[in-house]
Design an enzyme around this catalytic site. Structure first.
Site, short mmCIF file in Angstrom:
data_model
loop_
_atom_site.label_atom_id
_atom_site.label_comp_id
_atom_site.label_asym_id
_atom_site.label_seq_id
_atom_site.Cartn_x
_atom_site.Cartn_y
_atom_site.Cartn_z
N PHE A 109 -7.28 42.60 25.02
CA PHE A 109 -8.56 41.89 25.03
C PHE A 109 -8.48 40.71 26.00
O PHE A 109 -7.39 40.37 26.46
CB PHE A 109 -8.91 41.40 23.62
CG PHE A 109 -7.97 40.34 23.10
CD1 PHE A 109 -6.74 40.69 22.53
CD2 PHE A 109 -8.29 38.99 23.21
CE1 PHE A 109 -5.86 39.72 22.08
CE2 PHE A 109 -7.41 38.00 22.77
CZ PHE A 109 -6.21 38.36 22.21
N PHE A 146 -8.10 37.12 26.24
CA PHE A 146 -7.04 37.36 27.23
C PHE A 146 -5.70 37.44 26.51
O PHE A 146 -4.98 36.45 26.43
CB PHE A 146 -7.02 36.21 28.27
CG PHE A 146 -8.33 36.09 28.99
CD1 PHE A 146 -8.64 36.97 30.03
CD2 PHE A 146 -9.25 35.12 28.62
CE1 PHE A 146 -9.86 36.86 30.70
CE2 PHE A 146 -10.47 35.02 29.29
CZ PHE A 146 -10.78 35.90 30.33
CU LIG Z 1 -6.62 41.41 31.20
#
Ligand SMILES: [Cu+2]
Length: 160
Positions: free
Chosen positions: A78, A80
């Site tokens: 996801f 980050f």
């Molecule tokens: Cu990424």
């Protein structure tokens, strides 16, 4: 001049034959790799609704579980980061990864291995791997995914 052309043509023919022969050698090497050690080649494992990845099984509960004598990991990539934040497995045991994204495209490059699939929202990516060395492996996102891309890392701990 006429003679020079002939000489050039003869060499050029030789180079073309050599170049084509090398391409055939490369195709042979690729075929050998796919047939004998293609374990990290990722495969599509079906579609999934991006909107509900975070709330429906199995990715709502990202985890590594033992199935028989092997591991199965359900991973969210996801913005980050990666879930589970730490994937713990044992050396020499096959791990089957199922990976998807609840937002945008990400990478799942595991440093020190040839695991390097692209993670596409709406698709489940499957790949298998046996870690031969214990240690901590870093997962790197190598598909641009927004402002946090350069800080997007994960972790795989391989125990003895
Ligand atoms: Cu990424």
């Amino acid at each position: 001049m006429q003679d020079n052309h002939k000489v050039i043509e003869a060499y050029e023919r030789g180079w073309l034959i050599f170049g084509l022969a090398m391409i055939l050698v490369f195709i042979g090497v690729i075929a050998y790799t796919v047939l004998n050690r293609g374990e990290t080649i990722s495969r599509g494992a079906g579609q999934i609704d991006v909107a509900t990845v975070r709330t429906t099984s199995p990715f709502a509960n990202p985890r590594v579980e033992q199935v028989g004598g092997e591991y199965v990991a359900y991973v969210q990539a996801f913005a980050f980061g990666y879930l589970p934040a730490e994937i713990k497995v044992k050396k020499g045991v096959k791990v089957t990864f199922y990976i998807t994204s609840p937002d945008v495209q990400h990478g799942f490059y595991v440093e020190g291995t040839n695991i390097n699939p692209q993670i596409i929202p709406g698709e489940v990516t499957k790949l298998e791997y046996v870690f031969k060395k214990a240690g901590t492996y870093r997962i790197v996102c190598n598909e641009y995914c927004g402002i946090g891309h350069a800080q997007m890392f994960g972790k795989i701990v391989v125990e003895e």
